[in-house]
Each structure stands twice: as structure tokens, then as C-alpha cells.
Design an enzyme around this catalytic site. Structure first.
Site, PDB file in Angstrom:
ATOM      1  N   ASP A  21       0.863  -1.184   0.000  1.00 17.83           N
ATOM      2  CA  ASP A  21       0.000   0.000   0.000  1.00 17.83           C
ATOM      3  C   ASP A  21       0.896   1.229   0.000  1.00 17.83           C
ATOM      4  OD1 ASP A  21      -2.297  -1.463   0.066  1.00 17.83           O
ATOM      5  OD2 ASP A  21      -2.631  -1.255   2.224  1.00 17.83           O
ATOM      6  N   ASP A 140     -13.615  -7.665  -5.232  1.00 12.81           N
ATOM      7  CA  ASP A 140     -13.795  -7.824  -3.784  1.00 12.81           C
ATOM      8  C   ASP A 140     -15.147  -8.474  -3.545  1.00 12.81           C
ATOM      9  OD1 ASP A 140     -11.389  -6.577  -3.491  1.00 12.81           O
ATOM     10  OD2 ASP A 140     -12.184  -4.707  -2.650  1.00 12.81           O
TER      11      ASP A 140
END
Lengths: 261, 205
Positions: A21, A140
Site C-alpha cells: 500500500d 472484492d
């Protein structure tokens, strides 16, 4: 020409993909959704994983909109000139112009999630312009109380108005090269990947499936690959230093899985 | 970067020209050539070629017909044929290797350089394109049992000049060499330390 019941010979091996990230050009870690902790330089961390044996790296820019992507583009250029393995970048990509900039900066692949659901035509645009190998669609998925699968966007915070199977089919039809499948009901639980869901794709599913979410230890990687995952993506257990990529690979080799070492 | 890699001081007098066919990003291959310590230039057209270039490197991505068309439009076809005919070194990568053959199933009307005989074929595997790492089956010490990174739906079939083989649906030619003519279907510039060493080895040889 292709027989769906046939097993096709392949020398391709399962890939191990650490995910970083990033925000404003730095690797970060979120703490209770409030502050972000600086974890270091993206190039240095990516090189560390490359040396450990990572087959590919994924960078997700979690603050992409803040500075109009300039920090992410600078990072992509630095990574492209310092890494000798492929890498993908995602986060905040909305238009084909965004995609052009990331490829121009040196990215090998882009990863789409929210933008793909909101504007599925973007998948086709990227696939036509750069080839399907250049686009990864992050899916997702979460299980509701009835045990039905539902698609989420915006980092898993919003339920999307699209049915699971219809969305998978559309992603394939529009030319995505890979599906990055995150089982939200497993993510962060440390209970392993959703192997039942992974095995539902079958060996002749036309795009590669990357398993993501839920890895706690080496056996989870073995199970995901045995269930049919073409690649396995993980973040926390690498970043926390619990396992190196090399240690996971050693365990896979001990379990007779062909791995690049 | 070490001092020996500084501009102007090239590795054993080798200068590599990367042919820019506007077919994919050249950043990784440029980095690979530069960090290996070679002098380097990127050229769009043959008249830009420096006199002291001794290796031509031709990366290619996208469709076979597009790459062949770029070769013709930018005036490379005769230059390349003469270059290879004179025994000088040319390295084709990915579609840049495929165009060394006569033709491709991808675009049957497009004429390859025909420096190698044979027709590039579609790989019969349900997951296309082939994307990822595969171990090379090669008798060459520089490639033997090494893992290489592939991105392709088409590939040349096995032949006498094939120096590395890989299976994806079909067995195909992952690397080829005929005298000073080299081709790599995989991406050495994306194949980790092995790939970088291979580029250095082949350019230097």
C-alpha cells in the site's frame, strides 16, 4: 478448438505476489483507519521482496486522488528503472488517460476495482489498447447472511449493484487478463484463502485468478494453489516480517509445488 | 551504478542500439542494457544509427502485423536483412523475435523478415495470453533450468535453431539462435537477475 474437459499441459508456475500500500510515494500501513504509518521507500521495499524471490509486485495507491497521481507516477518510474521483475499498479485509476500515464511511466499492468464496476467499458478500452495481459480486475467479494456472494467497491466499503457471477463473466468477456479475487469474509481473519471459491473457477477458466485475503501461514498458500489459484497475493504476513517470500517458497517446494526459486 | 557504467565508457567496446518501433515501453530494456554497462542509444529510424553500434536490439509488443508494419514504415527491413546478412548481431525480443520468422497465424498476410523459416502459431491453451514464469528447457548454460517471464499468445514452433523450449498447450520455441541472430520469446528484462545476466551475456558474446 479448445476442449473444456481436456487438461492442457503448461510449464507456467504459480506466482507469489507481495502487495504494497502506498500513499504520496511512500509505503504505508493503516492503523485503525485513522493515521498512516510510514513503512519506507517503495523501491527499497520492492527490491527487498525481489531479492527474496517475489515473482511480481503489486502497488496499491490508497491516496491516489490527493495529488492527482503525480507521486504515484514518479514512484512507478523509479520502480520501473530499479526492478527487474514485473509489477502492477492500482488505486484511483478512472480513465484511459490515467492508464496511459501509468504505462508511459513504466508499469507492466494496471489494477482496477471501483472504476471497473462503475465503468466496465474501461476494461475493454484498456484490453484493446494495451492487450489483456496489461489489465488486472480486482474483485472484492463478500458473503452475506444467506451465504450468497456479493461484489463490493471503494475498498470494500460499498455494496455494488451487480451480481457475482454476472460480474465475473463480464470481466472475462471484456478482456481482463487476470482477476485479483479478495474474499472479504476471509480477509484479515487469518483463516486462509477461500479455497471453495477458488476451486469453483476450474482449470480451464479463461483468465488467471490471483488469490488474495486471509493468508496466515505457508499452508494457506499450498491450499490456495491446490484449489487452483494461478497466483497468490499477500501483504501483512510479509510486511510484519512473519515470513519471507523465500520461506513461503521453500514450504511450497517441500509440498511438491513447482515454484521459481 | 558503478563507475564502469558511466556514459562513454562501454563494456568491452560494445554499443547496443535499441530499435524503437513504438511498440511498448522501452524503459525496462533500456535500464537492463545500461546497468549491464553497455553504451546504448535508442533509434526510431536507421539513419539515426551511430557508426560504432555493434548490437541491434529489437523489442516488440502487440500484434505481429503492427510490428512488421512499423519495420517497413520506419525503413528497417532492408537494413536488418543486410545487417544480419553481414553476420552482425541482432536480438529480437517477444514479437521482435516472432517477426524474425516468415509469418504468423495472428496476421497471415503480414510478411515477417524470414531470417528464420517457419510460421508463428497460436498457443492452444484456454488461458490466453500466457502470462507468468516458466522454467526453460535449454541445453545452453546461460538458460538451462532458469525461470523466464512470458507474455504471449503466439509463439514460434520448435526448430533446428531453437535453443530453449517451453510448453503452454503446445511446445514452443522460447529462444532461438542462428549464428549472430538471437531471439527471445520471453522478456529477459523482466526475468529477474537471470534475465539481466542473459542480456549482458548475449550482447557481450
Amino acid at each position: 478448438m479448445l476442449d473444456n474437459n481436456k487438461t492442457y499441459a503448461s510449464d507456467l508456475i504459480p506466482r507469489l505476489i507481495p502487495c504494497l500500500d502506498v500513499a504520496l510515494g511512500r509505503v504505508v500501513k493503516g492503523v485503525n483507519f485513522k493515521g498512516l504509518v510510514d513503512m519506507g521507500d517503495p523501491v527499497e521495499l520492492a527490491q527487498k521482496y525481489e531479492q527474496q524471490g517475489a515473482d511480481e509486485i503489486v502497488f496499491l495507491d490508497i491516496k491516489a486522488s490527493v495529488d492527482n497521481q503525480q507521486s504515484a507516477l514518479d514512484m512507478v518510474y523509479q520502480v520501473a528503472t530499479h526492478l527487474s521483475i514485473p509489477f502492477a499498479v492500482g488505486g484511483g485509476i478512472k480513465t484511459i488517460e490515467d492508464v496511459d500515464r501509468f504505462f508511459h511511466a513504466g508499469a507492466d499492468k494496471v489494477t482496477l476495482n471501483t472504476a471497473a464496476v462503475q465503468n466496465p467499458a474501461l476494461i475493454s478500452q484498456i484490453s484493446t489498447k494495451y492487450g489483456s495481459q496489461s489489465i488486472v480486475v480486482a474483485v472484492d467479494v463478500n458473503k452475506n447472511e444467506q451465504g450468497e456472494l456479493a461484489i463490493y467497491t471503494h475498498g470494500g466499503s460499498q455494496l455494488a449493484d451487480v451480481a457475482y457471477q454476472a460480474w465475473i463473466d463480464e470481466v472475462v468477456d471484456r478482456g481482463a487478463g487476470e482477476i485479483l479475487l479478495t474474499a472479504m469474509h476471509k480477509d484479515g481473519t487469518g483463516s486462509g484463502f477461500d479455497c471453495e471459491l477458488l476451486s469453483s473457477f476450474g482449470p480451464n477458466f479463461p483468465v488467471q485468478v490471483i488469490a488474495s485475503g486471509g493468508a496466515k501461514g505457508p499452508q494457506d498458500f499450498v491450499d490456495a494453489i491446490a484449489a487452483g489459484a494461478d497466483a497468490v497475493l499477500a501483504a501483512g504476513l510479509f510486511h510484519r516480517g512473519e515470513y519471507t517470500v523465500g520461506e513461503i517458497k521453500d514450504y511450497l517446494i517441500q509440498n511438491n509445488i513447482r515454484i521459481r526459486k | 551504478m558503478s563507475q564502469e557504467n558511466s556514459p562513454g565508457v562501454n563494456r568491452l567496446g560494445v554499443k547496443v542500439a535499441i530499435i524503437d518501433l513504438d511498440s511498448g515501453n522501452l524503459l525496462s530494456i533500456q535500464t537492463a542494457v545500461q546497468t549491464a554497462g553497455f553504451d546504448m542509444q535508442v533509434v526510431q529510424k536507421p539513419d539515426q544509427l551511430d557508426q560504432d553500434v555493434n548490437v541491434l536490439l529489437m523489442p516488440g509488443q502487440g500484434r505481429f502485423a503492427f510490428v512488421v508494419d512499423q519495420i517497413d514504415t520506419l525503413g528497417w527491413r532492408k537494413v536488418i536483412l543486410d545487417w544480419v546478412g553481414a553476420g552482425r548481431k541482432l536480438i529480437g525480443i517477444c514479437v521482435g523475435m516472432q517477426v524474425l520468422f516468415e509469418s504468423s497465424d495472428e496476421d497471415p498476410d503480414a510478411k515477417g523478415l524470414a531470417l528464420l523459416s517457419g510460421k508463428v502459431q497460436r498457443l492452444r491453451h484456454p488461458k490466453a495470453p500466457m502470462v507468468g514464469w516458466a522454467k526453460l528447457n535449454s541445453y545452453k548454460l546461460s538458460m538451462q533450468d532458469q525461470f523466464a517471464y512470458f507474455v504471449n499468445s503466439y509463439a514460434a514452433p520448435d526448430s533446428d535453431y531453437c535453443t530453449a523450449k517451453v510448453v503452454y498447450g503446445d511446445l514452443f520455441c522460447a529462444a532461438v539462435q542462428k549464428n549472430n541472430l538471437y531471439g527471445f520469446q520471453f522478456h529477459p528484462e523482466k526475468s529477474g537477475a537471470f534475465g539481466r545476466a542473459l542480456i549482458a551475456h548475449v550482447c557481450e558474446q
